[in-house]
Design a protein around this motif. Structure first.
Motif, mmCIF file in Angstrom:
data_model
loop_
_atom_site.group_PDB
_atom_site.id
_atom_site.type_symbol
_atom_site.label_atom_id
_atom_site.label_comp_id
_atom_site.label_asym_id
_atom_site.label_seq_id
_atom_site.Cartn_x
_atom_site.Cartn_y
_atom_site.Cartn_z
ATOM 1 N N UNK A 29 -19.508 -0.611 8.827
ATOM 2 C CA UNK A 29 -18.735 0.327 8.006
ATOM 3 C C UNK A 29 -19.610 1.538 7.726
ATOM 4 N N UNK A 30 -18.982 2.623 7.310
ATOM 5 C CA UNK A 30 -19.716 3.864 7.052
ATOM 6 C C UNK A 30 -19.260 4.474 5.729
ATOM 7 N N UNK A 31 -19.823 5.627 5.394
ATOM 8 C CA UNK A 31 -19.493 6.258 4.112
ATOM 9 C C UNK A 31 -18.039 6.709 4.064
ATOM 10 N N UNK A 32 -17.454 7.016 5.199
ATOM 11 C CA UNK A 32 -16.066 7.455 5.232
ATOM 12 C C UNK A 32 -15.150 6.304 4.828
ATOM 13 N N UNK A 33 -15.439 5.113 5.320
ATOM 14 C CA UNK A 33 -14.657 3.934 4.952
ATOM 15 C C UNK A 33 -14.894 3.556 3.490
ATOM 16 N N UNK A 34 -16.140 3.655 3.032
ATOM 17 C CA UNK A 34 -16.434 3.353 1.632
ATOM 18 C C UNK A 34 -15.709 4.323 0.707
ATOM 19 N N UNK A 35 -15.743 5.603 1.056
ATOM 20 C CA UNK A 35 -15.094 6.622 0.231
ATOM 21 C C UNK A 35 -13.588 6.369 0.170
ATOM 22 N N UNK A 36 -12.993 6.046 1.310
ATOM 23 C CA UNK A 36 -11.559 5.757 1.353
ATOM 24 C C UNK A 36 -11.235 4.519 0.521
ATOM 25 N N UNK A 37 -12.060 3.485 0.644
ATOM 26 C CA UNK A 37 -11.850 2.268 -0.124
ATOM 27 C C UNK A 37 -11.953 2.540 -1.621
ATOM 28 N N UNK A 38 -12.857 3.430 -1.989
ATOM 29 C CA UNK A 38 -13.090 3.740 -3.399
ATOM 30 C C UNK A 38 -12.006 4.633 -3.995
ATOM 31 N N UNK A 39 -11.487 5.577 -3.228
ATOM 32 C CA UNK A 39 -10.658 6.629 -3.829
ATOM 33 C C UNK A 39 -9.265 6.842 -3.243
ATOM 34 N N UNK A 40 -8.985 6.364 -2.049
ATOM 35 C CA UNK A 40 -7.721 6.717 -1.391
ATOM 36 C C UNK A 40 -6.497 6.276 -2.200
ATOM 37 N N UNK A 41 -6.472 5.028 -2.612
ATOM 38 C CA UNK A 41 -5.321 4.534 -3.375
ATOM 39 C C UNK A 41 -5.241 5.203 -4.745
ATOM 40 N N UNK A 42 -6.379 5.326 -5.397
ATOM 41 C CA UNK A 42 -6.443 5.900 -6.744
ATOM 42 C C UNK A 42 -5.970 7.354 -6.756
#
Length: 115
Positions: A29-42
């Motif tokens: 995984x990379x920072x793009x996936x982490x960022x999406x996991x952290x903020x996309x739904x919110x």
């Protein structure tokens, strides 16, 4: 060129260093996936990760790999700047992939005497 200042620069550097760290671990995984996991739904329709693709366009960010850093300094920066969701996403990803984290500090160690 992306223009980062103050806390935004600190976050940009931390994420750039984290991307390097994950690359060295060969993490799936990379920072793009982490960022999406952290903020996309919110953030829903307000979600935008495009700024992440500009991190290495800024010499201050790109040169941060020459600065000393550890996973702890990266996490500290993200927590200090209000990005706890990224840290939580990172820890979930580490658990899911069975990546163990360990930091060892040897302070004042003296050699053992033999015999």
């Amino acid at each position: 060129m992306a223009n980062f200042h103050g806390e935004h620069l600190s976050v940009a550097k931390a994420l750039y260093q984290l991307e390097y760290y994950l690359d060295q671990l060969d993490a799936p995984f990379d920072i793009y996936q982490l960022y999406a996991s952290a903020y996309k739904e919110q953030r829903g329709s307000q979600y935008d990760e495009r700024w992440l693709y500009c991190l290495d366009d800024n010499p201050d960010v790109e040169n941060c790999l020459d600065e000393p850093f550890t996973l702890q300094t990266i996490v500290d920066t993200l927590l200090r700047t209000g990005h706890e969701p990224i840290v939580r996403a990172l820890m979930r990803s580490f658990r899911r992939e069975s990546i163990a984290i360990s930091q060892l500090y040897l302070i004042g160690a003296t050699p053992r005497r033999r015999g």
